[in-house]
Scaffold this active site. Sequence first.
Site: not given
Ligand code: PMV
Length: 317
Positions: A97, A100, A102-103, A106, A149
């Site tokens: 998805p 969300a 989940l990368g 990337a 990611d």
């Molecule tokens: O939700 P995501 O996958 O974009 O994760 C962000 C993770 C954080 O620690 C909140 C931000 C970061 O850049 O590490």
Amino acid sequence: MTTASAPGKIILFGEHAVVSGITALGCAIDLRTKVTVQDMPGSVLIKTALPLQGFSLDLLSGRLESDQAAHATRYISAAIMEFEVRDIQVCIDSSLPLAAGLGSSAAIVVATVAALSEHLGLGLSRKEIAATSHRLEKKVQHGMGSPMDTALATYGGYLRVSQEIQPLDLPSLEMVVGYTKMPHDTRSEVEKVQELRKRCFDLVDPIFQAIGAISERAVPLIRERNGQELGELMNINHGLLEALGVGSRELCELVYAARGAGGARGAKLTGAGGGGCMIALPGSSGVDALMVALRQAKGAAFNVTAGSPGVRLEDEP
Ligand code: PMV
């Protein structure tokens, strides 16, 4: 024709604290994005088979526009421009998805860079694929985006992230991801937490330190497959993220459904929060009970293997 696929990711422990240099633990999952490139003289064409959310129909032209597909194609355009490619068709097919946490961005950019590298005979190493992809992802996201990611999409497995990124050799784990179906905005959640840290350093810093201790403590538990204590750490980490203000009603409903009817050993939000996804570690009632509980709580549920392989070339498109 060349096809490459790259995995999505989850953050097991340490989100938000990692922004301030504290240890986090992330891993690749077996929801993948496939990118196929083939020669097509006279055009540069991007075709997507992505889950459609946030779409609109232009009644005059009859054109279906998807905000998310448009967003995804920006990463591919950036890669096409980087390698100055012409006469090419690029197709994306993803089971991740979008938006969300989940990368998915990337995975798209890494699979595109790997597919183009092979197709054009550039022979980029994994290190070069990770570095180029991170640079392109940041460019599209106007300077935002940690290297976690793109590194996970490239190398797969598990990564410990603090000031630097370190691959960890750990066994795979079966987990369940619950998606609230609410997109999230990483930038605003990060800004909110960092602002709180500035204003209430004496309260937030100990929370960050505790989160870092959880990430460190989790590593040997994953190695020993100690689900009981890992689940406990997930529950503690979720509570600390709630304290930082990045929970939401929908996330909490999924977390409680997982721990209750789903019989999970532990559950927490994953990523920036405010929407997006949570993760749960199945208990003795198994994966199916957990998936049913999450769906009954109005989430989308995905059974995933944590620690999955990174980018690879595929025989079949
Ligand atoms: O939700 P995501 O996958 O974009 O994760 C962000 C993770 C954080 O620690 C909140 C931000 C970061 O850049 O590490």
